[in-house]
Design a protein around this motif. Structure first.
Motif, PDB file in Angstrom:
ATOM      1  N   ALA A  14      45.214  41.158  46.254  1.00  0.00           N
ATOM      2  CA  ALA A  14      45.279  39.806  46.808  1.00  0.00           C
ATOM      3  C   ALA A  14      43.951  39.375  47.425  1.00  0.00           C
ATOM      4  O   ALA A  14      43.615  38.196  47.429  1.00  0.00           O
ATOM      5  CB  ALA A  14      46.395  39.718  47.856  1.00  0.00           C
ATOM      6  N   MET A  15      43.188  40.338  47.930  1.00  0.00           N
ATOM      7  CA  MET A  15      41.892  40.026  48.552  1.00  0.00           C
ATOM      8  C   MET A  15      40.790  39.836  47.518  1.00  0.00           C
ATOM      9  O   MET A  15      39.689  39.441  47.849  1.00  0.00           O
ATOM     10  CB  MET A  15      41.492  41.117  49.555  1.00  0.00           C
ATOM     11  CG  MET A  15      42.316  41.135  50.824  1.00  0.00           C
ATOM     12  SD  MET A  15      42.253  39.559  51.734  1.00  0.00           S
ATOM     13  CE  MET A  15      43.795  38.807  51.248  1.00  0.00           C
ATOM     14  N   HIS A  16      41.060  40.174  46.249  1.00  0.00           N
ATOM     15  CA  HIS A  16      40.103  39.999  45.141  1.00  0.00           C
ATOM     16  C   HIS A  16      38.934  40.966  45.179  1.00  0.00           C
ATOM     17  O   HIS A  16      37.993  40.828  44.399  1.00  0.00           O
ATOM     18  CB  HIS A  16      39.551  38.570  45.092  1.00  0.00           C
ATOM     19  CG  HIS A  16      40.562  37.531  44.709  1.00  0.00           C
ATOM     20  ND1 HIS A  16      40.263  36.195  44.615  1.00  0.00           N
ATOM     21  CD2 HIS A  16      41.881  37.629  44.385  1.00  0.00           C
ATOM     22  CE1 HIS A  16      41.344  35.514  44.263  1.00  0.00           C
ATOM     23  NE2 HIS A  16      42.340  36.363  44.122  1.00  0.00           N
ATOM     24  N   VAL A  17      38.959  41.923  46.109  1.00  0.00           N
ATOM     25  CA  VAL A  17      37.804  42.821  46.264  1.00  0.00           C
ATOM     26  C   VAL A  17      37.821  43.935  45.221  1.00  0.00           C
ATOM     27  O   VAL A  17      38.878  44.322  44.733  1.00  0.00           O
ATOM     28  CB  VAL A  17      37.783  43.466  47.676  1.00  0.00           C
ATOM     29  CG1 VAL A  17      37.581  42.390  48.728  1.00  0.00           C
ATOM     30  CG2 VAL A  17      39.075  44.259  47.951  1.00  0.00           C
ATOM     31  N   PRO A  18      36.646  44.459  44.865  1.00  0.00           N
ATOM     32  CA  PRO A  18      36.626  45.610  43.959  1.00  0.00           C
ATOM     33  C   PRO A  18      37.116  46.875  44.669  1.00  0.00           C
ATOM     34  O   PRO A  18      36.807  47.080  45.854  1.00  0.00           O
ATOM     35  CB  PRO A  18      35.145  45.738  43.581  1.00  0.00           C
ATOM     36  CG  PRO A  18      34.397  45.088  44.693  1.00  0.00           C
ATOM     37  CD  PRO A  18      35.293  44.019  45.262  1.00  0.00           C
TER      38      PRO A  18
END
Lengths: 443, 443
Positions: A391-395
């Motif tokens: 959900a945070m879109h982080v790798p």
């Protein structure tokens, strides 16, 4: 040749480029490994030996100067990703034997770069349920203990790479579908920054969460893929050293997150000790209060998106869908659009804050999973520790190396801020060496 | 029968249900209209008369009690949306004659509901450029003045509905690709709430902006589609009356937005006057300062997304791509990922605020376009007044009814907060009656 199935993609490529291995012989070695092992693992939804060998020979015939950066690298494709020369069946009776003549964007890029698109790997239904695949046959099993799940939804991709049947495979992640099988199968798994690689031609569950995932047994292999997909950071690459680096070990609070099992608890402890022993600083931090609604927000947005994504399949044949998907379409939980939007907007507001938090460290360390792969192949396990970062879109990278109470692999996740994928891989390259050498689990 | 091409979908359906019109005869009437007109308009990228008539007869043979809610309704499909029985060519030489055997999610839903999937309508290249289609033939023209553009990127869908060649068509919108042709062709256009209808099987430009668009010549027809796609509001439907309702007329500031032409300026003035004359309150409001970066943010996010979306096509045949797409992939503007994320997050933060603003009114009125359709078919015009609302994810309807200095149609856009699509349609149903009757333009 016979044992070349053991090679990482980077190692195999060096041999191919050096002339000591042909793509055909490499493919034959993998096919023979699969033949020997797949009656236990069942990682493949579609595999055409003749097609594989034909393509391998075509690749061998390409003049050296015309070869792409992935020349001859065999890649398994999760069966929710379109391939123009193979069926895409989503582990759904609705799509049995369906073979649209089109490549997903990522497959087209891989194919153009010289990869050997090998076959289709098993998936839970539409990559959206936690019911181990396939629905209509012997279920995909964990290669390290066939009585256990390989995780899901990228079940076959995780198991095949873990079992040395293929060096690289593609998965997807909406909750924990890439990272969880990464941990359960003892391999590297990368969920890159959301939308940093085209998702064209991937079955949709949630537009704002779905992310292509990458599996390999080495960080170098993941780097090879990121480069082909032109995933670049703003900052130039700098050598990373564990000594002197600062990591965060993030505590996720109950009851928002389920209690961790002893396997992951021990891995976190040991991981921190190892990094400290190698000269790094590891700061234990608590998740700030404002982020505690992440799991709830993820659930609401996913449900609202599933309501839209599975409508056409539901209309066509509701009786052939998993109950979870019916619940989504019928909105059984009676989530309002207002609740969905509040969750959508709340997650959006958290993203830059998580970036800022991550930017203070070389990486943030979080659990990949609750514990070792559970016994049984019916349920693919719990995504609770992965979903927030989707959900945070982080790798996020799962690094293998630890083992649980039953000797099965356990990994830890390292994450960075968005679009710092290359930085994260450099960090994981060094951390991975330590975890793999001293974490206690070996393949 | 001969003139049934003039009917709206809802009118035609009443006749079909009443037994006075067969689907086949309706289809024949449309085909004959197309035959008569399409040498001037060129709205179709693919149209197989025999296939249309065969499907029409199949629909006529379905027993009455098994007929779907869209039984016999002909629908044109923009040629960036996959159809299992027709090619999908994206107006790109790279995809010439490509026909993957798969329906987009929206097409599957329409087909299941009894729609007659009629043919493929022209699009600018990948729905991403402003070069009028097709690249390799006589260009799609505005049906009301063939020396002018029908707009784009949904050029053929807009022109075909405007020219009575089809009652309903599908478009897409990333900037202004649905609303702009709606205004230029004098028809209703609905860009629903982002992701309220599945985008599976639509070519991707920007994940966070791309939205399926709907064209018709009546609000009832749009309502029919929204219901089939199960787009529902939280609030139950209440009858809407213009008298006593409160509208906002939103002023968009220069230099962030280009200067409006006299056609749209006059339409805004007249639209407000008409609503007031019918007992509504129309409050002129200024766009609050914090939203002024919307256009810039839209541009940056779109560029960053285009960099990813067109990579595989670029690798395959850069020389066959429009320069804009090459610019995206090569990031010629040197946008950093940080700038892209700042824009992405800024737009996300604006969304709930725009919802809250919109909730104070029956609808917010904004320009659809700068002015009438410009002369020439090479450029499809400017999306400046549509792109911000695409980025805001809110539903927008172009209502036709006004005319510009050259007698060509001009529409106004009405918008609501997210997931208030049904509310917005009720409002537009009443407002549309007034604008169509008294706005000054008739078909």
């Amino acid at each position: 040749m016979a044992e070349s199935f053991r090679l990482s993609a980077t190692e195999a490529q060096a041999k191919i480029n050096g002339g000591s291995l042909t793509v055909e012989d490499y493919a034959k070695s993998l096919l023979s490994r699969i033949e020997q092992r797949d009656s236990a693992v069942h990682a493949w939804a579609y595999l055409d030996h003749d097609l594989v060998l034909q393509r391998a020979r075509e690749l061998d015939n390409i003049p050296r100067e015309q070869r792409g950066p992935l020349h001859g690298i065999p890649i398994g494709i999760k069966d929710v990703i379109l391939t123009k020369d193979m069926p895409t069946q989503y582990n759904s009776p609705l799509y049995e034997n369906q073979a649209p003549k089109i490549d997903a964007g990522c497959v087209a890029t891989l194919r153009h770069s010289g990869a050997l698109i090998f076959g289709k790997t098993t998936t839970t239904e539409f990559a959206a349920t936690t019911v181990g695949p396939p629905y209509n046959g012997i279920k995909t099993a964990n290669p390290h203990d066939p009585t256990r799940t390989p995780g899901g939804s990228s079940s076959g991709s995780g198991a095949a790479v873990g079992d040395l049947q293929i060096p690289i495979s593609l998965g997807t992640q909406t909750g924990g579908s890439t990272i969880r099988p990464g941990s359960f199968n003892g391999i590297y798994a990368l969920k890159p920054t959301w939308n940093s690689i085209s998702r064209e031609g991937l079955k949709i569950y949630s537009l704002i969460f779905d992310t292509l995932g990458l599996y390999a047994r080495s960080v170098d292999d993941l780097k090879l893929l990121l480069d082909v997909f032109k995933v670049v950071d703003d900052e130039p690459g700098e050598e990373f050293k564990v000594k002197g680096a600062k990591f965060a070990l993030l505590k996720l609070p109950t009851p928002e997150w389920p209690e961790l099992g002893s396997g992951t608890k021990d891995a976190l402890k040991k991981g921190a000790e190892l990094l400290r022993a190698h000269g790094a600083e590891v700061e234990e931090i608590e998740l700030p209060e404002e982020f505690k609604t992440m799991p709830k927000c993820h659930t609401r947005v996913q449900a609202g998106d599933g309501r839209v994504s599975f409508l056409s399949d539901y209309l066509r044949a509701k009786d052939q869908l998993d109950p979870l998907l019916i619940q989504h379409v019928e909105n059984t939980n009676k989530f309002t659009r207002k609740e969905q939007l509040q969750a959508f907007d709340a997650l959006a507001a958290m993203r830059p804050k998580i970036d800022a938090l991550a930017d203070q460290y070389a990486a943030i360390i979080v659990p990949s999973v609750l514990d070792e792969a559970p016994v049984g192949q019916q349920s693919t396990g719990d995504a609770a520790y992965c979903a927030p970062w989707t959900a945070m879109h982080v790798p996020v990278v799962n690094i293998p190396g630890f083992k649980g109470g039953n000797g099965l692999p356990i990994g830890l996740s390292l994450l960075s801020g968005r679009y710092r994928d290359q930085h994260l891989l450099r960090v994981c390259g060094e951390v991975g060496k330590i975890f793999e050498a001293e974490g206690g689990w070996t393949r």
